[in-house]
Design a protein around this motif. Structure first.
Motif, PDB file in Angstrom:
ATOM      1  N   LEU A   1     -35.651   4.632  13.428  1.00  0.00           N
ATOM      2  CA  LEU A   1     -36.570   5.381  14.291  1.00  0.00           C
ATOM      3  C   LEU A   1     -37.956   5.456  13.661  1.00  0.00           C
ATOM      4  O   LEU A   1     -38.975   5.362  14.352  1.00  0.00           O
ATOM      5  N   ALA A   2     -37.991   5.626  12.343  1.00  0.00           N
ATOM      6  CA  ALA A   2     -39.282   5.658  11.658  1.00  0.00           C
ATOM      7  C   ALA A   2     -40.005   4.327  11.814  1.00  0.00           C
ATOM      8  O   ALA A   2     -41.222   4.286  12.022  1.00  0.00           O
ATOM      9  N   ALA A   3     -39.262   3.220  11.727  1.00  0.00           N
ATOM     10  CA  ALA A   3     -39.867   1.891  11.876  1.00  0.00           C
ATOM     11  C   ALA A   3     -40.320   1.635  13.317  1.00  0.00           C
ATOM     12  O   ALA A   3     -41.352   1.003  13.555  1.00  0.00           O
ATOM     13  N   LEU A   4     -39.570   2.143  14.290  1.00  0.00           N
ATOM     14  CA  LEU A   4     -39.950   1.985  15.698  1.00  0.00           C
ATOM     15  C   LEU A   4     -41.201   2.794  16.033  1.00  0.00           C
ATOM     16  O   LEU A   4     -41.936   2.446  16.958  1.00  0.00           O
ATOM     17  N   ALA A   5     -41.432   3.880  15.302  1.00  0.00           N
ATOM     18  CA  ALA A   5     -42.664   4.679  15.411  1.00  0.00           C
ATOM     19  C   ALA A   5     -43.009   5.041  16.851  1.00  0.00           C
ATOM     20  O   ALA A   5     -44.034   4.635  17.381  1.00  0.00           O
ATOM     21  N   PRO A   6     -42.158   5.824  17.523  1.00  0.00           N
ATOM     22  CA  PRO A   6     -42.431   6.170  18.931  1.00  0.00           C
ATOM     23  C   PRO A   6     -43.758   6.888  19.111  1.00  0.00           C
ATOM     24  O   PRO A   6     -44.141   7.733  18.304  1.00  0.00           O
ATOM     25  N   ARG A   7     -44.442   6.517  20.196  1.00  0.00           N
ATOM     26  CA  ARG A   7     -45.712   7.122  20.567  1.00  0.00           C
ATOM     27  C   ARG A   7     -45.621   7.570  22.018  1.00  0.00           C
ATOM     28  O   ARG A   7     -44.933   6.960  22.827  1.00  0.00           O
ATOM     29  N   ARG A   8     -46.346   8.589  22.329  1.00  0.00           N
ATOM     30  CA  ARG A   8     -46.253   9.236  23.637  1.00  0.00           C
ATOM     31  C   ARG A   8     -46.329   8.232  24.789  1.00  0.00           C
ATOM     32  O   ARG A   8     -47.185   7.356  24.825  1.00  0.00           O
ATOM     33  N   GLY A   9     -45.396   8.382  25.740  1.00  0.00           N
ATOM     34  CA  GLY A   9     -45.417   7.596  26.969  1.00  0.00           C
ATOM     35  C   GLY A   9     -44.840   6.201  26.854  1.00  0.00           C
ATOM     36  O   GLY A   9     -44.914   5.431  27.815  1.00  0.00           O
ATOM     37  N   GLU A  10     -44.234   5.859  25.720  1.00  0.00           N
ATOM     38  CA  GLU A  10     -43.783   4.488  25.523  1.00  0.00           C
ATOM     39  C   GLU A  10     -42.350   4.248  26.019  1.00  0.00           C
ATOM     40  O   GLU A  10     -41.573   5.172  26.194  1.00  0.00           O
ATOM     41  N   ILE A  11     -42.057   2.950  26.204  1.00  0.00           N
ATOM     42  CA  ILE A  11     -40.738   2.498  26.661  1.00  0.00           C
ATOM     43  C   ILE A  11     -40.082   1.691  25.549  1.00  0.00           C
ATOM     44  O   ILE A  11     -40.714   0.814  24.949  1.00  0.00           O
ATOM     45  N   LEU A  12     -38.809   1.976  25.287  1.00  0.00           N
ATOM     46  CA  LEU A  12     -38.017   1.232  24.310  1.00  0.00           C
ATOM     47  C   LEU A  12     -36.962   0.403  25.017  1.00  0.00           C
ATOM     48  O   LEU A  12     -36.282   0.890  25.921  1.00  0.00           O
ATOM     49  N   TRP A  13     -36.803  -0.841  24.589  1.00  0.00           N
ATOM     50  CA  TRP A  13     -35.626  -1.624  24.943  1.00  0.00           C
ATOM     51  C   TRP A  13     -34.645  -1.510  23.770  1.00  0.00           C
ATOM     52  O   TRP A  13     -34.987  -1.857  22.640  1.00  0.00           O
ATOM     53  N   ASP A  14     -33.443  -1.026  24.046  1.00  0.00           N
ATOM     54  CA  ASP A  14     -32.384  -0.946  23.044  1.00  0.00           C
ATOM     55  C   ASP A  14     -31.369  -2.027  23.403  1.00  0.00           C
ATOM     56  O   ASP A  14     -30.516  -1.837  24.269  1.00  0.00           O
ATOM     57  N   ILE A  15     -31.501  -3.188  22.757  1.00  0.00           N
ATOM     58  CA  ILE A  15     -30.697  -4.356  23.109  1.00  0.00           C
ATOM     59  C   ILE A  15     -29.395  -4.348  22.310  1.00  0.00           C
ATOM     60  O   ILE A  15     -29.403  -4.310  21.090  1.00  0.00           O
ATOM     61  N   GLY A  16     -28.275  -4.408  23.029  1.00  0.00           N
ATOM     62  CA  GLY A  16     -26.962  -4.268  22.386  1.00  0.00           C
ATOM     63  C   GLY A  16     -26.775  -2.837  21.954  1.00  0.00           C
ATOM     64  O   GLY A  16     -26.507  -2.527  20.795  1.00  0.00           O
ATOM     65  N   ALA A  17     -26.898  -1.916  22.930  1.00  0.00           N
ATOM     66  CA  ALA A  17     -27.084  -0.492  22.630  1.00  0.00           C
ATOM     67  C   ALA A  17     -25.865   0.197  22.034  1.00  0.00           C
ATOM     68  O   ALA A  17     -26.010   1.253  21.414  1.00  0.00           O
ATOM     69  N   GLY A  18     -24.661  -0.344  22.223  1.00  0.00           N
ATOM     70  CA  GLY A  18     -23.463   0.260  21.621  1.00  0.00           C
ATOM     71  C   GLY A  18     -23.200   1.666  22.130  1.00  0.00           C
ATOM     72  O   GLY A  18     -22.799   1.875  23.275  1.00  0.00           O
ATOM     73  N   SER A  19     -23.428   2.669  21.298  1.00  0.00           N
ATOM     74  CA  SER A  19     -23.240   4.069  21.702  1.00  0.00           C
ATOM     75  C   SER A  19     -24.507   4.664  22.302  1.00  0.00           C
ATOM     76  O   SER A  19     -24.480   5.779  22.822  1.00  0.00           O
ATOM     77  N   GLY A  20     -25.622   3.929  22.198  1.00  0.00           N
ATOM     78  CA  GLY A  20     -26.897   4.430  22.716  1.00  0.00           C
ATOM     79  C   GLY A  20     -27.656   5.323  21.761  1.00  0.00           C
ATOM     80  O   GLY A  20     -28.663   5.930  22.137  1.00  0.00           O
ATOM     81  N   SER A  21     -27.203   5.404  20.489  1.00  0.00           N
ATOM     82  CA  SER A  21     -27.772   6.393  19.576  1.00  0.00           C
ATOM     83  C   SER A  21     -29.265   6.196  19.317  1.00  0.00           C
ATOM     84  O   SER A  21     -30.027   7.172  19.279  1.00  0.00           O
ATOM     85  N   ILE A  22     -29.712   4.953  19.161  1.00  0.00           N
ATOM     86  CA  ILE A  22     -31.131   4.708  18.897  1.00  0.00           C
ATOM     87  C   ILE A  22     -31.977   5.097  20.108  1.00  0.00           C
ATOM     88  O   ILE A  22     -32.985   5.813  19.987  1.00  0.00           O
ATOM     89  N   GLY A  23     -31.573   4.638  21.281  1.00  0.00           N
ATOM     90  CA  GLY A  23     -32.338   4.955  22.491  1.00  0.00           C
ATOM     91  C   GLY A  23     -32.363   6.433  22.805  1.00  0.00           C
ATOM     92  O   GLY A  23     -33.361   6.967  23.292  1.00  0.00           O
ATOM     93  N   ILE A  24     -31.259   7.120  22.525  1.00  0.00           N
ATOM     94  CA  ILE A  24     -31.187   8.564  22.765  1.00  0.00           C
ATOM     95  C   ILE A  24     -32.151   9.304  21.837  1.00  0.00           C
ATOM     96  O   ILE A  24     -32.935  10.156  22.264  1.00  0.00           O
ATOM     97  N   GLU A  25     -32.119   8.962  20.543  1.00  0.00           N
ATOM     98  CA  GLU A  25     -33.012   9.648  19.614  1.00  0.00           C
ATOM     99  C   GLU A  25     -34.476   9.295  19.860  1.00  0.00           C
ATOM    100  O   GLU A  25     -35.370  10.102  19.600  1.00  0.00           O
ATOM    101  N   TRP A  26     -34.735   8.098  20.339  1.00  0.00           N
ATOM    102  CA  TRP A  26     -36.107   7.735  20.748  1.00  0.00           C
ATOM    103  C   TRP A  26     -36.593   8.715  21.813  1.00  0.00           C
ATOM    104  O   TRP A  26     -37.693   9.269  21.716  1.00  0.00           O
TER     105      TRP A  26
END
Length: 401
Positions: A242-267
């Motif tokens: 998540l630190a490397a993805l560095a989310p910024r306001r209003g952005e969209i993430l593609w979580d490819i091969g999401a598995g449990s969805g944990s990365i996209g959820i925390e984003w």
């Protein structure tokens, strides 16, 4: 020149409006509003009336089609606090609009309770999933939640109880500002109010029991909070990712091969403006992602069932991409890089030698950074304790020029 007036009106009707607002209603050739709004203002309306249509977007189109006439839109309370004013402002230049706000339900509720609004979480759950309240459930928090109808308070009480906040106090404030105003309080776990007015807002004083499902404010939620089949990005690696993805306001993430969805959820938990599109080939896992997203307070997470790269076609271009599974499949990395917006970030985590080799090659071609992540946890070794290493991860982080 303004052609559109937007008048906020409360349960006290015309008595709560200033003369300028009443004049705007009286001079309008067409007055738009809900049935209740039009009834409250009926004595000063001289033009035609138009009840809101379904879907609501049709009403916005009708308002815009009437441009050139004097139009008045009636709204509940403050039109720019979870109101129709915000929707209209996306289509009408503010210079063409005159707004007469009325105190919102949130302002009235705060005034009744003596709660400073700047210290309160204000949520609109009107027509939206109740699960959106979950990230805000922290001990000592004060929440004002606008509900959809008379069932909302009971459903909220049930959600609080199931999540371990059953001794929180729910105050239901009904028909604020009008003759039917009523304020009643009960403990969530024994909530039993009846005959609740459909026009209500709930004030919640949050109390957490020891087993409460509190979602920390930092990335790296406990693995136990997620339903999973073992295929998930573990807590420590997730925090680094998540630190490397560095989310910024209003952005969209593609979580490819999401598995449990944990990365996209925390984003999405990082800020309410963030969105995730989870791409997952396994329908069972996709259903699990949906359950996790609801349980962790981001029910709007979008899920695309399919195999990358084909499943990526037609999706809204992302500002960031995470590849945790399926990245070694032909064309996945190339398609992701092509889709990424300029300035966007791509983070890929490799556990297999095949994906690691691919990331090493892309790093050599395009630059970015490579990090080796090794995690070991203390575990029992017979009667003693030793370090049990997890599988090492190679992480490639790259920003698109």
């Amino acid at each position: 020149m303004s052609w559109l007036s937007v008048v906020g009106i409360g349960e006290d009707g015309l008595a709560g409006l200033g003369e300028a607002a009443k004049t705007a209603i009286a001079q309008a050739e067409i007055v738009f509003g809900g049935t209740r709004h039009l009834e409250l203002a009926a004595s000063v309306i001289t033009g035609d009336t138009q009840i809101w249509l379904s879907p609501f977007s049709a009403s916005i189109e009708a308002v815009l089609a009437a441009r050139g006439k004097k139009i008045c839109v009636l709204a509940s309370g403050d039109p720019f606090h979870f109101g129709v004013g915000a929707t209209l402002a996306r289509h009408v230049d503010p210079s063409q609009m005159v707004v007469y706000p009325h105190p919102s339900s949130f302002s009235l509720a705060a005034a009744r309770l003596g709660w400073p609004l700047q210290d309160v979480v204000s949520l609109s759950l009107h027509g939206r999933p109740l699960e959106l309240i979950r990230p805000h459930l922290h001990a000592g928090a004060r929440i004002l939640a606008l509900t959809s109808d008379e069932h909302g308070p009971t459903l909220l009480a049930s959600l609080l109880t199931q999540a371990g906040f059953g001794i929180s106090i729910i105050t239901v404030l009904e028909a604020l500002g009008g003759p039917d105003e009523q304020v009643r309080s009960q403990v969530a776990m024994s909530f039993g109010l009846e005959d609740i007015n459909p026009l209500n807002i709930c004030a919640i004083s949050v109390v957490a029991l020891p087993e409460a499902r509190v979602l920390p404010l930092t990335p790296g939620l406990a693995d136990e909070l997620f339903e999973h089949d073992g295929q998930m990005t573990k807590r420590e690696v997730r925090a680094l990712t998540l630190a490397a993805l560095a989310p910024r306001r209003g952005e969209i993430l593609w979580d490819i091969g999401a598995g449990s969805g944990s990365i996209g959820i925390e984003w999405m938990l990082a800020d309410p403006s963030l969105r995730t599109i989870a791409i997952e080939a396994d329908p069972v896992r996709a259903a699990r992602i949906s359950r996790n997203a609801s349980a962790l307070g981001v029910p709007d997470l979008a899920i695309t069932i399919g195999t990358a790269p084909d499943a990526l076609a037609g999706l809204e271009p992302p500002h960031a991409i995470f590849i945790g599974g399926g990245g070694s499949e032909p064309g996945v990395l190339e398609t992701a890089i092509a889709a990424l917006r300029p300035g966007g970030r791509l983070v890929a985590n490799a556990v297999t030698l095949e994906l690691e080799a691919l990331l090493l090659a892309r790093h050599a071609e395009r630059g970015g950074s490579l990090t080796r992540i090794d995690i070991a946890r203390a575990d029992a070794i017979g009667s003693m304790t030793g370090w049990r290493p997890s599988m090492p991860i190679t992480q490639w982080v790259w920003s698109k020029p």
